[in-house]
Design a protein around this motif. Structure first.
Motif: not given
Length: 185
Positions: A106-122
């Motif tokens: 899974l590749a995401r733009r670094m400047d759009e990522l947040s800890e909350r988005e990462l938590s949702l993904t996990m």
């Protein structure tokens, strides 16, 4: 205090060394791996501005199932960003299969990522693949609750910081037994 003299006398530019410049990126990738034991490896490509996370599922998944999950994940991330009143402009999802394993990228733009988005993904990966998803047993769940919370807060601050000062180095972080190793490529 006397950096101007040091530069003049010793000929130093006064700029940060290459290792000092890479340090925030190294810390960021290490934090991603510490906070999310579901991620087997993570890499950052400054040319694309993309952070790629690798996940291992301990079965060979049918391509239709992978594609359905990729569509669900993309829709979930897009919905998350709508609710957060932000944008999710780029997501790349690919996979490779080996004997008895599926590796999801899974590749995401670094400047759009947040800890909350990462938590949702996990959470979505864990709900979908359950025990089949490889999770590091030395991961965040085994850490002290206060330390875990501090790591997640640190990760969020670092993700915000890289929006202001983008990383310039290509970095790779991997799990190696009970350690996290990050190196500059």
């Amino acid at each position: 205090m006397f950096d101007f003299l040091r530069r003049k006398l010793l000929g130093h530019s006064g700029g940060r060394s290459r290792s000092e410049q890479a340090r925030p990126g190294v810390q960021l990738l290490a934090s991603v791996l510490v906070c999310f034991p579901e991620i087997e490896a993570v890499s950052y490509d400054p040319r694309e501005g993309m952070l790629t996370m690798d996940f291992v599922v301990r079965v060979q998944l049918p391509p239709a199932e992978i594609e359905a999950f990729a569509a669900f994940l993309a829709e979930s991330i897009e919905t998350f960003h709508v609710l957060e009143e932000s944008l999710a402009t780029a997501m790349d999802f690919s996979y490779e299969q080996h004997e008895g394993l599926t590796i999801l990228h899974l590749a995401r733009r670094m400047d759009e990522l947040s800890e909350r988005e990462l938590s949702l993904t996990m959470q979505l990966l864990t709900e979908r693949f359950g025990e089949k998803l490889l999770v590091d047993t030395h991961g965040a769940e085994t850490l002290d609750a206060e330390f875990r919370m501090l790591q997640h807060e640190t990760l969020e601050r670092m993700l915000v910081a890289v929006r202001e000062i983008p990383l310039r180095d290509r970095l790779v972080g991997i799990r190696e037994r009970d350690q996290v190793v990050v190196y500059n490529r």
